[in-house]
Structure formats: structure tokens, C-alpha cells
Design a protein around this motif. Structure first.
Motif, short mmCIF file in Angstrom:
data_model
loop_
_atom_site.label_atom_id
_atom_site.label_comp_id
_atom_site.label_asym_id
_atom_site.label_seq_id
_atom_site.Cartn_x
_atom_site.Cartn_y
_atom_site.Cartn_z
N LEU A 141 0.85 -1.19 0.00
CA LEU A 141 0.00 0.00 0.00
C LEU A 141 0.89 1.24 0.00
O LEU A 141 1.74 1.41 0.87
CB LEU A 141 -0.90 0.01 1.23
CG LEU A 141 -1.76 -1.25 1.47
CD1 LEU A 141 -2.54 -1.11 2.76
CD2 LEU A 141 -2.69 -1.49 0.28
N LEU A 142 0.68 2.11 -0.99
CA LEU A 142 1.51 3.31 -1.13
C LEU A 142 0.63 4.55 -1.16
O LEU A 142 -0.32 4.63 -1.94
CB LEU A 142 2.33 3.22 -2.43
CG LEU A 142 3.17 4.46 -2.78
CD1 LEU A 142 4.24 4.69 -1.73
CD2 LEU A 142 3.81 4.29 -4.16
N GLY A 143 0.96 5.52 -0.30
CA GLY A 143 0.23 6.78 -0.31
C GLY A 143 -0.38 7.08 1.04
O GLY A 143 -0.82 6.17 1.75
N ASP A 144 -0.43 8.35 1.40
CA ASP A 144 -0.99 8.75 2.69
C ASP A 144 -2.47 8.40 2.82
O ASP A 144 -2.98 8.21 3.93
CB ASP A 144 -0.80 10.25 2.90
CG ASP A 144 0.66 10.64 3.02
OD1 ASP A 144 1.48 9.78 3.40
OD2 ASP A 144 0.98 11.81 2.73
N ASP A 145 -3.16 8.33 1.68
CA ASP A 145 -4.60 8.04 1.72
C ASP A 145 -4.91 6.58 1.44
O ASP A 145 -6.07 6.23 1.21
CB ASP A 145 -5.33 8.92 0.71
CG ASP A 145 -4.81 8.72 -0.71
OD1 ASP A 145 -3.68 8.22 -0.87
OD2 ASP A 145 -5.54 9.09 -1.66
N SER A 146 -3.91 5.72 1.48
CA SER A 146 -4.14 4.30 1.21
C SER A 146 -4.96 3.67 2.33
O SER A 146 -5.02 4.20 3.45
CB SER A 146 -2.81 3.56 1.06
OG SER A 146 -2.03 3.68 2.24
N PRO A 147 -5.62 2.53 2.07
CA PRO A 147 -6.46 1.90 3.10
C PRO A 147 -5.69 1.58 4.38
O PRO A 147 -4.53 1.17 4.32
CB PRO A 147 -6.93 0.61 2.40
CG PRO A 147 -6.85 0.91 0.95
CD PRO A 147 -5.66 1.82 0.79
N SER A 148 -6.34 1.77 5.52
CA SER A 148 -5.72 1.47 6.81
C SER A 148 -5.97 0.01 7.15
O SER A 148 -6.93 -0.34 7.85
CB SER A 148 -6.29 2.39 7.90
OG SER A 148 -6.02 3.73 7.61
N LEU A 149 -5.12 -0.84 6.64
CA LEU A 149 -5.25 -2.29 6.84
C LEU A 149 -3.99 -2.84 7.50
O LEU A 149 -2.88 -2.45 7.15
CB LEU A 149 -5.46 -3.00 5.50
CG LEU A 149 -6.72 -2.63 4.71
CD1 LEU A 149 -6.71 -3.35 3.37
CD2 LEU A 149 -7.97 -2.99 5.49
N TRP A 150 -4.20 -3.74 8.44
CA TRP A 150 -3.08 -4.42 9.09
C TRP A 150 -3.38 -5.91 9.03
O TRP A 150 -3.97 -6.49 9.95
CB TRP A 150 -2.91 -3.93 10.53
CG TRP A 150 -2.76 -2.43 10.59
CD1 TRP A 150 -3.73 -1.52 10.84
CD2 TRP A 150 -1.56 -1.69 10.35
NE1 TRP A 150 -3.23 -0.25 10.77
CE2 TRP A 150 -1.90 -0.32 10.47
CE3 TRP A 150 -0.26 -2.05 10.04
CZ2 TRP A 150 -0.97 0.70 10.30
CZ3 TRP A 150 0.68 -1.03 9.87
CH2 TRP A 150 0.34 0.31 10.00
#
Length: 305
Positions: free
Chosen positions: A273-282
Motif C-alpha cells: 500500500l503506497l500513499g498517505d490516503d491508502s487503506p488502513s489495513l493491518w
């Protein structure tokens, strides 16, 4: 004696006898005092000598002044316009637009800096932009060209827009984008593409930049527009098992979170995931990267493992 004016269909090099200050001033539409100032401050003066020690402007002198004139009209600072006019050689940047491949080669004299790129894009001179970006890509790599050359040049173009309007058909950002795409296309070759790069329209160019960086590392990639993703049970059909081993998600395109979750559950694909607005997934097999350079390095390493 017929003389071509800037932007006319005539001979912009003015292959005729050397001209006086007054004649060149009339041709360019500037005051004679302006030409004397450009000579004194920037060295863009006449170089031919005639009887009586009178200095006259040669066709090459006029070509440099035409470049200086166009750039200053488009908001480039005079000192920078003079440097570009001097470094760009003696020809009009628009001369030879029908030249063949033999004239396309870059002899190494092109200046590779954001200001020169921005000026060529504003001109617009697609051929020169492509030559600049192709050479810069060969020397520094496509990711560095994007971050250190194209993006700063685009910011310069935007900063100058409050002082100028664009002619119909003139799109500096489009010229730089097309020149960069051409340079990236020169890097790619047919073969396996184990990487898929998911992107939406606003992030399409960064996606191609990462694909180009992977091509430089010997890793094939395909850019997948998010708006083309299938719905339903076959929504990972574009990420075939055994063929695709890595997925890069640029920003937060439509369906990105669901796609990344399904890929993580499948377990055979590393997701980046690349980018400040990318999905918040762990999730397992899901990685976050901060920069395009890091994305290229980590994805290439994952594919090779």
C-alpha cells in the motif's frame, strides 16, 4: 528583405544578411533598448562585425533572442530564460519538427533541470521534453526523474499560471506526462508480469512510474485501472494464482480495501500500500511503503524471493 516574425510560418532562423539592432527589434516586437539590456546583462548580443566596427545580429543570434522572447512572455524570469536560450543551442526549439530519427538523438548538451523541463513543456516542445526525460531516465532511473525532475517542473508551471494564460492546445502538464510515458515505454519489454499495480485516474502516472522502476529492476508489471475491475466472485480474476505474486495499491482507488483483504486471505500475493490516503489495513501479507523508490525496491525483492 522578408523577415519571419515569431510564431509565423516563415523561416524563424532568418537566413539572411546580419541585421541591425533596429531590424531585430522590429522583428521580435521589442524595444531596441531591451535588446541592448539583454546584451549587457545576459550576453545575448550581436556577434557579426562589419566595416566600421558595427556589430550585427546573425541568424543564430536572432534564434537565441526568439527563445528568450517566448520564454519571458510565458513568465520565465529573464535570467533563467537567457540561460535556457544560451544552453538550447543556436536553433529555434521549434525548427526541424519534421526531422527524421537521425536528428532525434541527444548529444548530451541538453540541460536536465526542472526549470528547463518546465520551459520546454510550456513552449510546448514535446520532442525536446521526450529527449530530456529519456536521457534523464537512462542516467538516473525513472523514479528519480519523476520525483526530482518532473514533479518540481510541474510545480513551477503551476506557480507561473497566475501570470499567463494557455494557448488553445497547449497543456504543459500533458506534454510532460506524455514525454514521461514515452520514456517509460522505452524501458518495458514483453515477458512475464508478476506484479499488478492497482490505481485510480489521479494516480495513473505514479503507477506507471513504479512499473517503469520495476522494469529497470528486471521485474514485469501491469497497471490495472480500478474502474475496470470486475464485480462479484471473479473480482480477483485479474490477479491470477501462480502468475501474479505481488500487488501494489496506489492511493485509495475504488474497491482497494476489499481487493487487498481478499488478496491477503488468499495468501499467495504480497500486497503493498503506497500513499498517505491508502487503506488502513493491518493484515498478513500486507505491507505499507512510504515512497515510490521504496515500493520498487520492496516489490522487486518480494518477487525474487
Amino acid at each position: 528583405m522578408a523577415r519571419a516574425t515569431p510564431g509565423s510560418g516563415g523561416d524563424s532562423r532568418m537566413d539572411a544578411a546580419p541585421l541591425t539592432v533596429a531590424a531585430v527589434a522590429r522583428t521580435l516586437g521589442v524595444a531596441a533598448s531591451t535588446l541592448r539590456t539583454w546584451d549587457r546583462r545576459y550576453g545575448l548580443g550581436p556577434s557579426a562585425h562589419q566595416a566600421g566596427s558595427h556589430r550585427r545580429y546573425t541568424p543564430d543570434d536572432v534564434a537565441r533572442l526568439q527563445t528568450m522572447r517566448r520564454l519571458t512572455l510565458r513568465g520565465v524570469a529573464p535570467v533563467d530564460a537567457a540561460r535556457i536560450a544560451t544552453e538550447s543551442g543556436t536553433g529555434d526549439p521549434r525548427d526541424g519538427e519534421d526531422a527524421g530519427p537521425a536528428e532525434e538523438a541527444d548529444d548530451g548538451s541538453l540541460a536536465l533541470d526542472p526549470l528547463t523541463l518546465a520551459a520546454a513543456a510550456v513552449e510546448p516542445d514535446l520532442r525536446r521534453v521526450h529527449r530530456m526525460l529519456s536521457r534523464a531516465t537512462r542516467e538516473a532511473g525513472v523514479v528519480a526523474v519523476w520525483t526530482d525532475l518532473v514533479r518540481p517542473a510541474a510545480e513551477m508551471v503551476d506557480q507561473g499560471r497566475h501570470r499567463l494564460g494557455e494557448r488553445p492546445g497547449s497543456d504543459p502538464h500533458g506534454v510532460m506526462r506524455l514525454g514521461l510515458m514515452q520514456a517509460i515505454r522505452d524501458l518495458t519489454a514483453s515477458g512475464p508480469a508478476p506484479v499488478r499495480i492497482l490505481t485510480a485516474v489521479p494516480d495513473r502516472v505514479p503507477a506507471h512510474v513504479i512499473a517503469g522502476g520495476l522494469a529497470e529492476a528486471g521485474v514485469g508489471a501491469l497497471v490495472v485501472p480500478a474502474e475496470h475491475l470486475p464485480d462479484g466472485a471473479g473480482q480477483l480474476s485479474w490477479l491470477p494464482e501462480g502468475e501474479a505474486t505481488a500487488l501494489a495499491v496506489i492511493g485509495n482507488p475504488p474497491g482497494a480495501e476489499e481487493v487487498a483483504t481478499l488478496a491477503s486471505e488468499r495468501g499467495d500475493v504480497d500486497v503493498f500500500l503506497l500513499g498517505d490516503d491508502s487503506p488502513s489495513l493491518w493484515l498478513p501479507h500486507v505491507h505499507r511503503v512510504r515512497t515510490a523508490a521504496a515500493a520498487v525496491a520492496e516489490i522487486a525483492a518480494a518477487v525474487r524471493d
